[in-house]
Scaffold this motif. Structure first.
Motif, PDB file in Angstrom:
ATOM      1  N   ARG A 213       0.831  -1.205   0.000  1.00 21.24           N
ATOM      2  CA  ARG A 213       0.000   0.000   0.000  1.00 21.24           C
ATOM      3  C   ARG A 213       0.869   1.260   0.000  1.00 21.24           C
ATOM      4  NH1 ARG A 213      -4.234   2.582  -1.785  1.00 21.24           N
ATOM      5  NH2 ARG A 213      -5.237   3.954  -0.269  1.00 21.24           N
ATOM      6  N   LEU A 214       1.897   1.271   0.832  1.00 23.51           N
ATOM      7  CA  LEU A 214       2.807   2.413   0.857  1.00 23.51           C
ATOM      8  C   LEU A 214       3.481   2.605  -0.500  1.00 23.51           C
ATOM      9  CD1 LEU A 214       4.814   2.361   4.214  1.00 23.51           C
ATOM     10  CD2 LEU A 214       3.573   4.299   3.241  1.00 23.51           C
ATOM     11  N   LEU A 215       3.912   1.511  -1.104  1.00 22.92           N
ATOM     12  CA  LEU A 215       4.575   1.587  -2.402  1.00 22.92           C
ATOM     13  C   LEU A 215       3.628   2.133  -3.462  1.00 22.92           C
ATOM     14  CD1 LEU A 215       7.050   1.027  -4.124  1.00 22.92           C
ATOM     15  CD2 LEU A 215       6.310  -1.360  -4.331  1.00 22.92           C
ATOM     16  N   GLU A 216       2.396   1.669  -3.466  1.00 24.87           N
ATOM     17  CA  GLU A 216       1.403   2.158  -4.432  1.00 24.87           C
ATOM     18  C   GLU A 216       1.154   3.654  -4.260  1.00 24.87           C
ATOM     19  OE1 GLU A 216      -1.993  -0.209  -3.631  1.00 24.87           O
ATOM     20  OE2 GLU A 216      -1.137  -2.055  -4.473  1.00 24.87           O
ATOM     21  N   GLN A 217       0.978   4.087  -3.018  1.00 20.07           N
ATOM     22  CA  GLN A 217       0.700   5.506  -2.762  1.00 20.07           C
ATOM     23  C   GLN A 217       1.885   6.384  -3.130  1.00 20.07           C
ATOM     24  OE1 GLN A 217      -0.329   5.150   1.429  1.00 20.07           O
ATOM     25  NE2 GLN A 217      -2.503   5.485   0.967  1.00 20.07           N
ATOM     26  N   GLY A 218       3.088   5.933  -2.764  1.00 20.47           N
ATOM     27  CA  GLY A 218       4.268   6.719  -3.080  1.00 20.47           C
ATOM     28  C   GLY A 218       4.476   6.850  -4.576  1.00 20.47           C
ATOM     29  N   LEU A 219       4.328   5.754  -5.321  1.00 18.89           N
ATOM     30  CA  LEU A 219       4.512   5.803  -6.767  1.00 18.89           C
ATOM     31  C   LEU A 219       3.447   6.644  -7.447  1.00 18.89           C
ATOM     32  CD1 LEU A 219       5.578   2.126  -7.590  1.00 18.89           C
ATOM     33  CD2 LEU A 219       7.020   4.161  -7.559  1.00 18.89           C
ATOM     34  N   ALA A 220       2.206   6.546  -6.972  1.00 12.87           N
ATOM     35  CA  ALA A 220       1.122   7.344  -7.570  1.00 12.87           C
ATOM     36  C   ALA A 220       1.406   8.833  -7.409  1.00 12.87           C
ATOM     37  CB  ALA A 220      -0.206   6.972  -6.931  1.00 12.87           C
ATOM     38  N   ARG A 221       1.843   9.213  -6.219  1.00 10.52           N
ATOM     39  CA  ARG A 221       2.156  10.626  -6.005  1.00 10.52           C
ATOM     40  C   ARG A 221       3.376  11.041  -6.816  1.00 10.52           C
ATOM     41  NH1 ARG A 221       1.994  12.973  -0.035  1.00 10.52           N
ATOM     42  NH2 ARG A 221      -0.147  12.263  -0.421  1.00 10.52           N
ATOM     43  N   LEU A 222       4.350  10.174  -6.895  1.00  7.47           N
ATOM     44  CA  LEU A 222       5.571  10.495  -7.636  1.00  7.47           C
ATOM     45  C   LEU A 222       5.254  10.745  -9.108  1.00  7.47           C
ATOM     46  CD1 LEU A 222       8.596  10.770  -6.999  1.00  7.47           C
ATOM     47  CD2 LEU A 222       8.870   8.379  -7.690  1.00  7.47           C
TER      48      LEU A 222
END
Length: 577
Positions: A213-222
């Protein structure tokens, strides 16, 4: 809160904006410290650790051994809790030291010291968690949290190799909670890409649904923020060469972590890495260090080289201009000129109001430099003003200045009143390169435009310059003064010695190890040597500056010509007893 929006130019905008933001931030800080918020951050526990992201920044094993011996040396300050002592329960010598301590940047040095260092790193991490792990306004602030999450994510698997199951669970949960908090922080665009990348790196390091979940959120924002942070020509939106280097390090670590997880990097990430690699290549000067402009330091040669080790293009060939900077090069001389306005709005918290500043290298030695100010050095804000750069100024006026007081506390020390219009024309001919640069930073107050011409003669290996102040009709406010003093400054690297010749005009410059030296000839009314200071790796070093003085008539303007050429012929003898 995008930089350069319409609200940024309204009268009183900084105070009004700061009041609104301060109120919102106060509510957010009070909420962040509540038990409910802490409980929400801990919801969804990670299953442990997955990838081991590689921090590509070089480590210093000697510094790690110092920590093992009981002394933390950070930012030129020392805290000595003793062997296996506790640095968390005692006062830090300075705020800067405390920031560096809580960022955990020392962890890579400690791990480089071997298994004993990893054991000590585990102990220090668990002690930090015991004291500050639940919540602390300073330790969980944005300026500290981002770097600690990155450093802990890269070190976690090595630390936990000798930890118990309970300790692994504790460190994994601490990393997850801090990364979640990092994604909640919204203080404008200036660090969004860095924080999104760090949160994604933490997600890649953690296993289970919490990490995914953290990885998905970070990549989406990036994906959303990278196009605003990395310009099409590869520079950082802040225009700081060092900011481009640091973001390249973070994105390269994320790319490595994704590969470890068997995932393809998003196209936006790969494009940004490619562009930033080109920018770092451009900004790496002949001495292997970065050009030091707009809140960026020159950085250590090994630090820059470690980032470029991944670059498939090994030479410095490429565009002659990037991100508003131009480079001119001959056999012995290398010139880098800042030929664009500083960043605006939220992007300007580390920007410098120093239009048309230059740096000059001879061979592989820095000769003419700027002050080397950077936010991590915690140097005086005055180092961001025009007098601290190798450029021209009028009287005691400034071309913009950082915010102060309440507004700076809330918004950060953004630039206010900085020059907004800079023009640059580049010309190339056989055996010669030259730049024609202008800015209007003095037009409103004095009705004068600064014009700087730089001509590099590649046949004679000479740099010829001219700084002129020309009248701009209808621009100035009513001014009773007929004449104004102007100065053209050349700040010298600390390793350069200067001596004014007997003609009281020419100045002989000798860099350390350069037996020949270089002459700076000029036609100024007065030439003086004055003290200066240059920041290297966050530490101030004494240096000198050459100041060419003159008088400009408001109605007619004025100027000064100068030339930098190799010593060796009879152009004037250095003064002596």
């Amino acid at each position: 809160m995008a930089g350069g929006s319409g609200i940024e130019r309204l009268p009183g905008r900084h105070v009004a904006f700061a009041l609104a933001l301060a109120a919102r931030r106060r509510v957010g800080q009070e909420w962040a410290g509540t038990p409910l918020h802490r409980w929400l951050l801990a919801r969804g526990r990670p299953d442990g650790l997955a990838a081991m992201p590689r921090d590509l920044r070089p480590a210093n094993a000697s510094a790690g051994k110092q920590i093992l011996a009981g002394a933390f040396v950070l930012g030129g300050e020392t805290l000595a809790p003793g062997v296996r002592g506790d640095p968390w329960n005692r006062a830090s010598p300075t705020r800067r030291f405390a920031v560096l301590l809580h960022r955990f940047g020392w962890m890579r040095d400690l791990l480089a010291a071997g298994p004993e260092g990893a054991g000590e790193g585990l102990r220090l991490t668990l002690e930090w968690s015991r004291v500050f792990g639940r919540w602390n306004g300073f330790a969980w602030s944005a300026e500290v949290l981002e770097r600690r999450v990155f450093n802990l994510a890269c070190a976690a698997k090595t630390l936990c190799a000798r930890a118990s199951d309970a300790e692994v669970a504790q460190i994994s949960l601490d990393l997850c909670r801090q990364a979640r908090r990092l994604l909640q922080i919204d203080e404008g665009p200036a660090r969004q890409a860095e924080r999104a990348a760090v949160a994604a790196i933490a997600g890649a390091a953690l296993s289970g649904r919490a990490g995914e979940r953290l990885l998905e959120q970070g990549l989406a924002r990036l994906r959303r923020v990278l196009p605003q942070t990395v310009t099409p020509d590869g520079g950082h939106a802040s225009r700081s060469p060092q900011a481009a280097l640091e973001l390249l390090y973070d994105l390269s670590t994320l790319d490595d972590a994704l590969a470890q997880r068997g995932m393809s990097a998003p196209e936006e990430l790969l494009r940004a890495i490619d562009r930033l690699s080109g920018a770092v290549r451009f900004f790496t000067l002949a001495d292997g260090r970065l050009a030091a402009f707009q809140g960026g330091e020159e950085c250590a040669r090994a630090y820059v080289a470690a980032a470029r080790a991944q670059d498939e293009i090994r030479d410095r060939a490429g565009p002659a201009s990037r991100n508003g900077y131009h480079r001119l090069e001959s056999r012995s001389l290398q010139v880098c000129a800042d030929a664009a306005p500083p960043a605006e709005g939220a992007w300007s918290v580390a920007a410098c109001a120093q239009p048309l500043a230059i740096e000059v290298l001879v061979g592989q030695r820095r000769l003419i430099v700027g002050g080397g100010w950077s936010p991590d050095a915690h140097a005086p804000q005055a180092m961001r003003l025009v007098d601290a750069a190798s450029t021209a100024s009028i009287g005691d006026a400034a071309c913009g200045a950082p915010l102060r007081g309440f507004t700076a506390d809330v918004l950060g020390p953004r630039l206010a009143g900085a020059v907004r219009k800079v023009e640059a024309k580049r010309h190339e001919a056989q055996g010669a390169l030259w730049l024609e640069l202008t800015h209007d930073g003095w037009a409103e107050r004095f009705g004068l435009r600064h014009e700087r011409r730089l001509y590099l003669d590649m046949l004679t290996d000479e740099l010829r310059g001219e700084d002129r102040f020309t009248p701009v009709s209808g621009e100035a406010k009513p001014n009773a003064r007929r004449f104004v003093p102007f100065m053209v400054r050349f700040h010298l690297h600390p390793d350069v010695q200067a001596q004014i010749a007997r003609d009281k005009k020419s100045v002989l410059l000798k860099a350390e190890g350069d037996e020949r030296g270089w002459w700076l000839h000029n036609d100024a009314i007065e030439v003086v040597l004055e003290p200066s200071v240059h920041y290297t790796q966050g530490q101030p070093r004494r240096s000198q500056q050459i100041v060419l003085r003159g008088q400009a008539r408001i109605s007619d303007g004025a100027g000064v010509r100068w030339k930098l050429s190799a010593a060796g012929r009879v152009d004037g003898e250095a003064g002596g007893a």
